[in-house]
Write an enzyme that holds these catalytic residues in place. Structure first.
Site, PDB file in Angstrom:
ATOM      1  N   ASP A 112      11.507   8.749  -4.657  1.00  0.00           N
ATOM      2  CA  ASP A 112      11.209   7.322  -4.769  1.00  0.00           C
ATOM      3  C   ASP A 112      10.269   7.007  -5.934  1.00  0.00           C
ATOM      4  O   ASP A 112       9.670   7.901  -6.535  1.00  0.00           O
ATOM      5  CB  ASP A 112      10.643   6.789  -3.439  1.00  0.00           C
ATOM      6  CG  ASP A 112       9.674   7.758  -2.759  1.00  0.00           C
ATOM      7  OD1 ASP A 112       9.138   8.637  -3.444  1.00  0.00           O
ATOM      8  OD2 ASP A 112       9.466   7.625  -1.540  1.00  0.00           O
ATOM      9  N   HIS A 160       8.959   7.356   8.661  1.00  0.00           N
ATOM     10  CA  HIS A 160       9.765   7.077   7.464  1.00  0.00           C
ATOM     11  C   HIS A 160       9.949   8.336   6.618  1.00  0.00           C
ATOM     12  O   HIS A 160       9.115   9.237   6.617  1.00  0.00           O
ATOM     13  CB  HIS A 160       9.199   5.896   6.655  1.00  0.00           C
ATOM     14  CG  HIS A 160       7.935   6.167   5.900  1.00  0.00           C
ATOM     15  ND1 HIS A 160       6.865   5.298   5.899  1.00  0.00           N
ATOM     16  CD2 HIS A 160       7.560   7.194   5.101  1.00  0.00           C
ATOM     17  CE1 HIS A 160       5.914   5.787   5.134  1.00  0.00           C
ATOM     18  NE2 HIS A 160       6.300   6.937   4.630  1.00  0.00           N
ATOM     19  N   GLU A 212      12.035   2.853   5.855  1.00  0.00           N
ATOM     20  CA  GLU A 212      11.178   2.481   6.989  1.00  0.00           C
ATOM     21  C   GLU A 212      12.038   2.270   8.241  1.00  0.00           C
ATOM     22  O   GLU A 212      13.255   2.115   8.141  1.00  0.00           O
ATOM     23  CB  GLU A 212      10.438   1.175   6.656  1.00  0.00           C
ATOM     24  CG  GLU A 212       9.557   1.248   5.415  1.00  0.00           C
ATOM     25  CD  GLU A 212       8.271   2.048   5.626  1.00  0.00           C
ATOM     26  OE1 GLU A 212       7.968   2.438   6.769  1.00  0.00           O
ATOM     27  OE2 GLU A 212       7.585   2.313   4.621  1.00  0.00           O
TER      28      GLU A 212
HETATM   29  C1  F6R Z   1       6.789  10.274  -0.878  1.00  0.00           C
HETATM   30  C2  F6R Z   1       7.540   9.781   0.245  1.00  0.00           C
HETATM   31  C3  F6R Z   1       6.917   9.392   1.549  1.00  0.00           C
HETATM   32  C4  F6R Z   1       5.875  10.378   2.041  1.00  0.00           C
HETATM   33  C5  F6R Z   1       5.290   9.945   3.385  1.00  0.00           C
HETATM   34  C6  F6R Z   1       4.191  10.860   3.855  1.00  0.00           C
HETATM   35  O1  F6R Z   1       7.624  10.534  -1.987  1.00  0.00           O
HETATM   36  O2  F6R Z   1       8.702   9.656   0.098  1.00  0.00           O
HETATM   37  O3  F6R Z   1       7.922   9.243   2.509  1.00  0.00           O
HETATM   38  O4  F6R Z   1       6.443  11.649   2.163  1.00  0.00           O
HETATM   39  O5  F6R Z   1       4.784   8.652   3.291  1.00  0.00           O
HETATM   40  O6  F6R Z   1       3.102  10.705   3.002  1.00  0.00           O
HETATM   41  P1  F6R Z   1       1.851  11.686   3.072  1.00  0.00           P
HETATM   42  O7  F6R Z   1       2.350  13.026   2.656  1.00  0.00           O
HETATM   43  O8  F6R Z   1       0.871  11.131   2.064  1.00  0.00           O
HETATM   44  O9  F6R Z   1       1.363  11.663   4.479  1.00  0.00           O
END
Ligand code: F6R
Length: 247
Positions: free
Chosen positions: A67, A138, A143
């Site tokens: 993303d 997500h 989401e």
């Molecule tokens: C990032 C992504 C998100 C994260 C998720 C968890 O490229 O696609 O889905 O993997 O929000 O984020 P963290 O690792 O910061 O808890």
């Protein structure tokens, strides 16, 4: 789903890095799907160490990130381009021409989503997709919703995401309102998936995703239907799963 238990964040990072490095050793021209966020930082650090020792070589790899914020240029310090270069790409030998992220500066949504999906297909699809999981289940920016998304698309960020991210910007007004993300279908087409989960605050959602019903309200739950998924999670994240579930 194969659940790989880790003691803590560092152990999780090393175990997941081992899987990625094995993938690259077995198939040097692997197409890797990569993620940003706090979860994969330890993996990138470990892979950089092994790269520096000569144990793994990314010279023939191609990468596609999940993303990118729409409206941020690649050099913006909050863009995922910037994150990936700072935390991984600049320290390894993956050729710049084979690094792919959605282009946050491209305002034509249809054009950008089509371009990205086409590029993934042209590369032969993703061999190994690395995922993190959000607190609401997500994956990428997919989401909870009434249905699973398909290809790369543009999402409106929720107020809570904007609120959570505003600390990285000068003000809430500067936080991008939209993001490009691979769709759930794009993710499910990867031949192999690893999802990393760390911390007690993700224990409930991890259990829901692995052992609850498959529902778009918990986007990561769809991974139960993939034939090659490894969940690499630490004891804190697995604390609500029963021994029987983990067996
Ligand atoms: C990032 C992504 C998100 C994260 C998720 C968890 O490229 O696609 O889905 O993997 O929000 O984020 P963290 O690792 O910061 O808890």
């Amino acid at each position: 789903m194969k659940i790989i238990r880790a003691k803590d964040y560092n152990d999780m990072s090393r175990k997941a890095a081992n899987i990625i490095s094995a993938q690259v050793i077995l198939k040097p021209n692997s197409v890797l799907g990569l993620a940003t966020g706090s979860s994969p930082i330890g993996i990138y650090e470990q892979l950089i160490k092994w790269y520096n020792k000569g144990d793994v070589n990314f010279g023939e790899c191609t990468s596609f990130n999940l993303d990118e914020y729409r409206g941020l240029t690649a050099d913006h310090d909050q863009s995922y381009h910037y994150f990936m270069h700072k935390n991984f790409f600049d320290a390894i030998n993956i050729p710049a021409a084979r690094i792919n992220l959605p282009d946050g500066a491209q305002m034509d949504i249809e054009k950008e989503c089509e371009r990205y999906d086409k590029a993934i297909r042209a590369a032969g699809g993703i061999d190994l997709q690395l995922l993190g999981m959000g607190l609401n289940g997500h994956i990428g920016f997919n989401e909870p919703d009434e249905s699973f998304s398909k290809g790369t698309h543009c999402v409106d960020l929720t107020e809570s995401t904007i609120e959570a991210n505003k600390r990285f910007f000068e003000s809430a007004d500067d936080v991008p309102r939209q993001a490009y993300t691979m769709g759930v279908q794009t993710i499910m087409l990867a031949r192999k998936i690893i999802i990393i989960v760390s911390g007690e605050n993700k224990a409930q959602i991890l259990r829901d995703a692995c052992f609850g019903p498959v529902t778009p309200m918990v986007p990561a739950s769809i991974l139960q239907l993939h034939t090659d998924v490894s969940v690499v999670a630490d004891d804190a994240a697995l604390s609500l799963c029963t021994e029987k579930e983990l067996r």
